[in-house]
Structure formats: C-alpha cells, structure tokens
Design a protein around this motif. Structure first.
Motif, PDB file in Angstrom:
ATOM      1  N   GLN A 128      18.317   3.631  15.625  1.00  0.00           N
ATOM      2  CA  GLN A 128      18.716   3.129  14.561  1.00  0.00           C
ATOM      3  C   GLN A 128      20.042   2.307  15.081  1.00  0.00           C
ATOM      4  O   GLN A 128      20.635   3.420  14.619  1.00  0.00           O
ATOM      5  CB  GLN A 128      17.915   2.168  13.423  1.00  0.00           C
ATOM      6  N   GLU A 158      13.553 -11.186  14.084  1.00  0.00           N
ATOM      7  CA  GLU A 158      13.632 -10.932  12.931  1.00  0.00           C
ATOM      8  C   GLU A 158      13.347  -8.936  14.309  1.00  0.00           C
ATOM      9  O   GLU A 158      13.600  -8.493  13.486  1.00  0.00           O
ATOM     10  CB  GLU A 158      12.137 -11.095  13.040  1.00  0.00           C
ATOM     11  N   ASP A 159      13.498  -9.227  15.304  1.00  0.00           N
ATOM     12  CA  ASP A 159      13.548  -8.224  15.747  1.00  0.00           C
ATOM     13  C   ASP A 159      14.712  -7.564  15.963  1.00  0.00           C
ATOM     14  O   ASP A 159      15.121  -5.667  15.202  1.00  0.00           O
ATOM     15  CB  ASP A 159      12.718  -7.387  17.344  1.00  0.00           C
ATOM     16  N   TYR A 187      16.624  -7.770  13.192  1.00  0.00           N
ATOM     17  CA  TYR A 187      16.969  -7.427  11.711  1.00  0.00           C
ATOM     18  C   TYR A 187      16.405  -6.850  11.318  1.00  0.00           C
ATOM     19  O   TYR A 187      16.933  -5.179  11.072  1.00  0.00           O
ATOM     20  CB  TYR A 187      16.546  -8.760  11.071  1.00  0.00           C
ATOM     21  N   ASN A 188      15.264  -6.257  12.186  1.00  0.00           N
ATOM     22  CA  ASN A 188      15.229  -4.735  11.715  1.00  0.00           C
ATOM     23  C   ASN A 188      15.694  -3.246  12.507  1.00  0.00           C
ATOM     24  O   ASN A 188      15.138  -2.007  12.390  1.00  0.00           O
ATOM     25  CB  ASN A 188      13.018  -5.224  11.964  1.00  0.00           C
ATOM     26  N   ALA A 189      16.291  -3.442  13.464  1.00  0.00           N
ATOM     27  CA  ALA A 189      16.325  -2.413  14.040  1.00  0.00           C
ATOM     28  C   ALA A 189      17.939  -2.450  13.968  1.00  0.00           C
ATOM     29  O   ALA A 189      17.574  -0.512  14.295  1.00  0.00           O
ATOM     30  CB  ALA A 189      16.738  -2.953  15.624  1.00  0.00           C
ATOM     31  N   THR A 234      19.753  -0.943  10.642  1.00  0.00           N
ATOM     32  CA  THR A 234      20.811  -0.635   9.001  1.00  0.00           C
ATOM     33  C   THR A 234      21.840  -0.925   8.925  1.00  0.00           C
ATOM     34  O   THR A 234      22.636  -0.555   9.271  1.00  0.00           O
ATOM     35  CB  THR A 234      19.963   0.557   9.128  1.00  0.00           C
TER      36      THR A 234
END
Length: 70
Positions: free
Chosen positions: A1, A25-26, A28-30, A32
C-alpha cells in the motif's frame, strides 16, 4: 500500500469508459492518505467538467470546503 502525505481527492463520472470507475476505486483503495475522498458523479463520463460543469464545480467546492475545515 502506498502512503501519501497529502489529502487526495478523486472525482469520477460513473459512466467513464476512458478511466473506468473500477480503476479509480482500485487506486483509491490502494493508497493511504490523510482525509482521502472519492466522489462519483452519476450518469456522466470522463469529461465531467465539460459534460456537467455545475455538478462538477459543486462537488469540487464541497471537497475544498471540507479540506479547509479539517
């Protein structure tokens, strides 16, 4: 991450075929990041600022106001 030191904001059209929402989204989620946020503008494609400038501007304004309040 991946760790970001800035507040990241994402605005995406729900019907974007150039950069499909799944990829946004991928990413965004990957990552921090402090205060990251993602907003979808329903029914619009890749060029939301041109397709729906009012909704884009309202979304961006709200995101910026929220950043100032944090």
């Amino acid at each position: 991450q991946r760790q970001m030191c800035i507040r990241d904001r994402f605005i995406s059209g729900s019907c974007d075929w150039v950069m499909p929402v799944k990829y946004t989204e991928d990413y965004y989620n990957a990552i921090t990041a402090p205060g990251k946020e993602m907003q979808l503008i329903e029914g619009w494609g890749h060029t939301v600022p041109q397709e729906n400038p009012k909704e884009f501007a309202d979304t961006l304004k709200k995101m910026l106001e929220d950043m100032v309040e944090q």
